[in-house]
Design a protein around this motif. Structure first.
Motif, PDB file in Angstrom:
ATOM      1  N   HIS A  57       8.653   1.532   8.708  1.00 12.75           N
ATOM      2  CA  HIS A  57       9.407   1.146   9.064  1.00 12.75           C
ATOM      3  C   HIS A  57       9.128   0.048  10.483  1.00 12.75           C
ATOM      4  CE1 HIS A  57      13.129   0.611  11.561  1.00 12.75           C
ATOM      5  NE2 HIS A  57      12.654   1.048  12.753  1.00 12.75           N
ATOM      6  N   GLY A  58       8.163   0.080  11.025  1.00 11.86           N
ATOM      7  CA  GLY A  58       7.407  -0.706  12.089  1.00 11.86           C
ATOM      8  C   GLY A  58       6.735  -2.007  11.411  1.00 11.86           C
ATOM      9  N   TRP A  59       6.430  -1.697   9.450  1.00 12.00           N
ATOM     10  CA  TRP A  59       6.368  -2.982   9.326  1.00 12.00           C
ATOM     11  C   TRP A  59       6.825  -3.760   8.551  1.00 12.00           C
ATOM     12  CZ3 TRP A  59       2.136   0.978   7.033  1.00 12.00           C
ATOM     13  CH2 TRP A  59       1.506   1.003   8.049  1.00 12.00           C
ATOM     14  N   VAL A  60       7.900  -3.305   8.210  1.00 14.70           N
ATOM     15  CA  VAL A  60       9.784  -4.080   7.871  1.00 14.70           C
ATOM     16  C   VAL A  60      10.305  -5.187   8.891  1.00 14.70           C
ATOM     17  CG1 VAL A  60      12.203  -3.589   7.333  1.00 14.70           C
ATOM     18  CG2 VAL A  60       9.807  -2.534   5.893  1.00 14.70           C
ATOM     19  N   GLU A  61       9.488  -4.099  10.444  1.00 12.68           N
ATOM     20  CA  GLU A  61      10.525  -5.011  11.782  1.00 12.68           C
ATOM     21  C   GLU A  61       9.546  -6.405  11.987  1.00 12.68           C
ATOM     22  OE1 GLU A  61      11.497  -2.369  14.941  1.00 12.68           O
ATOM     23  OE2 GLU A  61      13.131  -1.238  14.082  1.00 12.68           O
ATOM     24  N   ALA A  62       8.345  -5.984  11.910  1.00 13.06           N
ATOM     25  CA  ALA A  62       7.294  -6.880  12.453  1.00 13.06           C
ATOM     26  C   ALA A  62       7.901  -7.921  11.482  1.00 13.06           C
ATOM     27  CB  ALA A  62       5.766  -6.078  12.389  1.00 13.06           C
ATOM     28  N   GLY A  63       7.341  -7.336  10.036  1.00  8.45           N
ATOM     29  CA  GLY A  63       6.945  -8.543   9.143  1.00  8.45           C
ATOM     30  C   GLY A  63       8.699  -9.587   8.450  1.00  8.45           C
ATOM     31  N   HIS A  64       9.848  -8.900   9.331  1.00 10.84           N
ATOM     32  CA  HIS A  64      10.818  -9.392   8.589  1.00 10.84           C
ATOM     33  C   HIS A  64      11.096  -8.980   7.307  1.00 10.84           C
ATOM     34  CE1 HIS A  64      11.412 -11.022  12.549  1.00 10.84           C
ATOM     35  NE2 HIS A  64      10.405 -11.965  12.381  1.00 10.84           N
ATOM     36  N   ILE A  65      10.640  -7.723   6.950  1.00 13.38           N
ATOM     37  CA  ILE A  65      10.519  -7.635   5.425  1.00 13.38           C
ATOM     38  C   ILE A  65      11.760  -6.378   5.134  1.00 13.38           C
ATOM     39  CG2 ILE A  65       9.673  -6.464   3.781  1.00 13.38           C
ATOM     40  CD1 ILE A  65       6.762  -6.926   5.716  1.00 13.38           C
ATOM     41  N   THR A  66      12.536  -7.017   3.953  1.00 21.85           N
ATOM     42  CA  THR A  66      13.784  -6.749   3.202  1.00 21.85           C
ATOM     43  C   THR A  66      13.421  -5.873   2.632  1.00 21.85           C
ATOM     44  OG1 THR A  66      15.100  -7.933   4.503  1.00 21.85           O
ATOM     45  CG2 THR A  66      16.082  -6.829   2.179  1.00 21.85           C
ATOM     46  N   ILE A  67      13.309  -4.429   2.085  1.00 20.34           N
ATOM     47  CA  ILE A  67      13.107  -3.739   1.514  1.00 20.34           C
ATOM     48  C   ILE A  67      14.513  -3.448   0.389  1.00 20.34           C
ATOM     49  CG2 ILE A  67      12.332  -0.865   0.682  1.00 20.34           C
ATOM     50  CD1 ILE A  67       9.958  -2.662   2.130  1.00 20.34           C
ATOM     51  N   PRO A  68      14.271  -3.710  -0.864  1.00 20.79           N
ATOM     52  CA  PRO A  68      14.925  -4.009  -1.587  1.00 20.79           C
ATOM     53  C   PRO A  68      15.466  -2.667  -2.375  1.00 20.79           C
ATOM     54  CG  PRO A  68      13.422  -4.710  -3.115  1.00 20.79           C
ATOM     55  CD  PRO A  68      12.903  -4.181  -1.367  1.00 20.79           C
ATOM     56  N   TYR A  69      15.994  -1.418  -1.931  1.00 19.00           N
ATOM     57  CA  TYR A  69      15.767   0.237  -2.164  1.00 19.00           C
ATOM     58  C   TYR A  69      16.768  -0.280  -3.531  1.00 19.00           C
ATOM     59  CZ  TYR A  69      14.975   1.262   1.796  1.00 19.00           C
ATOM     60  OH  TYR A  69      13.764   1.945   3.647  1.00 19.00           O
ATOM     61  N   LEU A  70      17.880  -1.373  -3.554  1.00 17.38           N
ATOM     62  CA  LEU A  70      18.563  -1.115  -4.962  1.00 17.38           C
ATOM     63  C   LEU A  70      17.864  -1.218  -5.876  1.00 17.38           C
ATOM     64  CD1 LEU A  70      21.176  -1.111  -6.359  1.00 17.38           C
ATOM     65  CD2 LEU A  70      22.332  -2.621  -5.992  1.00 17.38           C
ATOM     66  N   ASN A  71      17.272  -2.177  -6.152  1.00 14.40           N
ATOM     67  CA  ASN A  71      16.998  -2.701  -7.291  1.00 14.40           C
ATOM     68  C   ASN A  71      15.548  -2.062  -7.446  1.00 14.40           C
ATOM     69  OD1 ASN A  71      17.947  -5.407  -6.999  1.00 14.40           O
ATOM     70  ND2 ASN A  71      16.582  -6.184  -6.255  1.00 14.40           N
ATOM     71  N   MET A  72      14.764  -1.418  -7.036  1.00 16.44           N
ATOM     72  CA  MET A  72      13.768  -0.178  -6.594  1.00 16.44           C
ATOM     73  C   MET A  72      14.047   0.968  -7.793  1.00 16.44           C
ATOM     74  SD  MET A  72      11.381  -0.190  -3.502  1.00 16.44           S
ATOM     75  CE  MET A  72      10.649   1.627  -3.780  1.00 16.44           C
ATOM     76  N   CYS A  76       9.843   7.942   1.369  1.00 22.28           N
ATOM     77  CA  CYS A  76       8.924   6.953   1.665  1.00 22.28           C
ATOM     78  C   CYS A  76       8.293   5.788   2.300  1.00 22.28           C
ATOM     79  CB  CYS A  76       7.537   7.811   0.247  1.00 22.28           C
ATOM     80  SG  CYS A  76       7.264   9.812  -0.009  1.00 22.28           S
ATOM     81  N   LEU A  77       9.299   4.936   1.860  1.00 22.08           N
ATOM     82  CA  LEU A  77       9.630   3.555   2.479  1.00 22.08           C
ATOM     83  C   LEU A  77       9.970   3.659   3.318  1.00 22.08           C
ATOM     84  CD1 LEU A  77       9.391   1.060  -0.640  1.00 22.08           C
ATOM     85  CD2 LEU A  77       7.959   1.551   0.419  1.00 22.08           C
ATOM     86  N   ILE A 131       0.766  -1.480  -0.454  1.00 29.16           N
ATOM     87  CA  ILE A 131      -0.428  -0.104   0.007  1.00 29.16           C
ATOM     88  C   ILE A 131       0.788   1.417   0.326  1.00 29.16           C
ATOM     89  CG2 ILE A 131      -1.537   1.238   1.556  1.00 29.16           C
ATOM     90  CD1 ILE A 131      -3.218  -0.958   2.593  1.00 29.16           C
ATOM     91  N   ILE A 132       1.680   1.136   0.235  1.00 29.58           N
ATOM     92  CA  ILE A 132       2.901   2.274   0.996  1.00 29.58           C
ATOM     93  C   ILE A 132       3.526   2.758  -0.549  1.00 29.58           C
ATOM     94  CG2 ILE A 132       5.197   3.087   2.080  1.00 29.58           C
ATOM     95  CD1 ILE A 132       2.724   3.611   3.786  1.00 29.58           C
ATOM     96  N   ILE A 133       3.910   1.230  -1.093  1.00 30.76           N
ATOM     97  CA  ILE A 133       4.602   1.620  -2.509  1.00 30.76           C
ATOM     98  C   ILE A 133       3.666   2.325  -3.506  1.00 30.76           C
ATOM     99  CG2 ILE A 133       5.819   0.382  -4.240  1.00 30.76           C
ATOM    100  CD1 ILE A 133       6.636  -1.570  -2.198  1.00 30.76           C
ATOM    101  N   MET A 134       2.319   1.788  -3.342  1.00 34.07           N
ATOM    102  CA  MET A 134       1.140   2.139  -4.438  1.00 34.07           C
ATOM    103  C   MET A 134       0.870   4.059  -4.070  1.00 34.07           C
ATOM    104  SD  MET A 134      -1.140   1.180  -6.970  1.00 34.07           S
ATOM    105  CE  MET A 134      -0.343   2.759  -8.108  1.00 34.07           C
ATOM    106  N   GLY A 135       1.175   4.399  -3.097  1.00 36.94           N
ATOM    107  CA  GLY A 135       0.452   6.226  -1.900  1.00 36.94           C
ATOM    108  C   GLY A 135       2.196   6.661  -3.083  1.00 36.94           C
ATOM    109  N   SER A 136       3.084   6.473  -3.325  1.00 35.26           N
ATOM    110  CA  SER A 136       4.352   6.811  -3.254  1.00 35.26           C
ATOM    111  C   SER A 136       4.709   7.200  -4.501  1.00 35.26           C
ATOM    112  CB  SER A 136       5.752   5.933  -2.621  1.00 35.26           C
ATOM    113  OG  SER A 136       5.437   6.532  -1.180  1.00 35.26           O
ATOM    114  N   CYS A 137       4.081   5.907  -5.533  1.00 40.03           N
ATOM    115  CA  CYS A 137       4.253   5.771  -6.944  1.00 40.03           C
ATOM    116  C   CYS A 137       4.190   6.392  -8.003  1.00 40.03           C
ATOM    117  CB  CYS A 137       4.067   5.015  -7.713  1.00 40.03           C
ATOM    118  SG  CYS A 137       4.201   3.504  -7.329  1.00 40.03           S
TER     119      CYS A 137
END
Length: 315
Positions: free
Chosen positions: A110-125, A104-105, A60-66
Motif C-alpha cells: 500500500h505505501g509503495w504504491v502511493e509513493a511510486g504512483h504504481i497501479t497494481i493490475p489485479y485483473l491482469n494478474m 498479499c499485494l 519483491i513482494i510479487i516474488m514472495g507471494s508466488c
C-alpha cells in the motif's frame, strides 16, 4: 509456454494421492502457511530494511507471494523428499495463488504504491494465474483417464516447455538491458531471500513435528518460488518503464534459488553417503517425529502380543 510446463506438472498428480493429502492435510497446511504467510512477510521486511525503490519493492513482494515452482519438485526428488506432497503442494499453491497473490499485494504494497504512483493490475494478474490453474486441472484429468499417455506428455512437455522458457528468459533479459544495472541492495536481497525461505521452512516444519522427509519437502517448497509466474505477471501487467526496475529481481532470485538448492542437495548427498551408510539399520521412519496410530484388529493373537507394522529397513 508456461502453461505447457504446468500441464506437464499436472500429469504427475495422481487423483488418489491428491485425495490422500487432502484428507490428511497437515503437511500441506504447514507448507501453505510457509508459502503465503512466511514468504510475503519476509519479502516485506527485506524490502523495508534495504529501503528499495517502490517499483522494486512491488517486484519483491510479487516474488514472495508466488506459488511454488517446478524446480522445487526436482530438488525435492534429489533430497529424497516426499514427492507426492511436493507435487500436491505446488498444485494447491498455484490454485490458492489466484486469491493469495492479490491479497498479499494489497496488504504489503500500500505505501509503495502511493509513493511510486504504481497501479497494481489485479485483473491482469488474476487472468494470468487462471490460465495456469486450468492446465494443472487438465493434467490431473489426463493422468486419471490415461496414465500411460500422461507419462509421455510429462517427458515431452517438461523438456520442450523448459527449453522454451529458457529461450524466453534469455530473450527477455536481452530486451530489458537496462534492468541489469541493479542496485547492490537488490543483489543482496535476491541472494539471501531463497536461503531464508529454505531455512525457515525447514525450521517451522521441525517445530511442528513433521517427519524429516516432509521437513525437507516443505523447506524446498518454501524457498523455491515460481520465478516463471513472477516474470509472466510482471511482463503482462506493468509498462516497460517500470519493468526496467522490476525485471531484474526475479532473474536474480531464480539464479540464487537454484544455486542455493544445489548447495543443499550437495550437502545432503554427502551426509547420505557418509553418515547414513555407516548406520544402515537406521531408517527415516524411526527418526520421524510423528507415529501414526495403528488400529488393533479383532484378529489379534490371543497370546497377548500386539503386531506392530514393520519399519522400512526391516521390510
Amino acid at each position: 509456454m508456461l502453461g505447457m510446463v504446468v500441464f506437464s506438472l499436472g500429469c504427475t498428480v495422481e487423483a488418489s494421492k491428491l485425495c490422500f493429502h487432502l484428507r490428511q492435510p497437515w503437511g500441506v497446511l504447514v507448507g501453505l502457511f510457509c508459502q503465503f504467510a512466511l514468504m510475503p512477510l519476509t519479502a516485506y521486511l527485506l524490502a523495508t530494511g534495504f529501503s528499495v525503490q517502490p517499483a522494486q519493492a512491488v517486484a519483491i513482494i510479487i516474488m514472495g507471494s508466488c506459488p511454488g515452482g517446478v524446480i522445487s519438485n526436482i530438488i525435492t526428488y534429489w533430497m529424497d523428499g516426499d514427492m507426492d506432497l511436493s507435487i500436491v503442494m505446488t498444485s494447491c499453491s498455484t490454485v490458492l495463488g489466484l486469491g493469495m497473490m492479490p491479497l498479499c499485494l494489497y496488504v504489503y504494497t500500500h505505501g509503495w504504491v502511493e509513493a511510486g504512483h504504481i497501479t497494481i493490475p489485479y485483473l491482469n494478474m488474476g487472468l494470468t494465474l487462471l490460465t495456469l490453474v486450468t492446465p494443472v486441472a487438465c493434467g490431473v484429468y489426463v493422468n486419471y483417464k490415461w496414465p500411460e499417455t500422461a507419462k509421455t506428455i510429462l517427458k515431452v512437455g517438461s523438456v520442450v516447455g523448459g527449453l522454451l522458457l529458457l529461450v524466453v528468459g534469455i530473450a527477455s533479459a536481452l530486451l530489458y538491458k537496462g534492468s541489469w544495472h541493479a542496485d547492490t541492495s537488490i543483489l543482496i536481497i535476491g541472494s539471501v531471500f531463497p536461503l531464508i525461505g529454505y531455512s525457515a521452512g525447514f525450521i517451522i516444519a521441525v517445530i511442528l513435528r513433521q517427519p524429516w522427509q516432509r521437513c525437507r519437502t516443505i523447506a524446498m517448497e518454501t524457498g523455491a518460488q515460481n520465478v516463471q509466474i513472477c516474470s509472466t505477471v510482471l511482463q503482462l501487467s506493468f509498462p516497460p518503464e517500470q519493468l526496467l526496475l522490476m525485471f531484474t529481481f526475479p532473474l536474480i532470485y531464480g539464479t540464487f534459488q537454484l544455486l542455493n538448492g544445489l548447495l543443499l542437495v550437495s550437502v545432503y548427498q554427502i551426509y547420505k553417503r557418509t553418515y547414513l551408510r555407516r548406520k544402515p539399520d537406521v531408517s527415516e521412519t524411526n527418526m520421524a517425529f510423528e507415529i501414526d496410530p495403528q488400529p488393533v484388529s479383532s484378529s489379534t493373537p490371543n497370546n497377548g502380543s500386539i503386531l506392530t507394522p514393520k519399519s522400512k529397513s526391516s521390510s
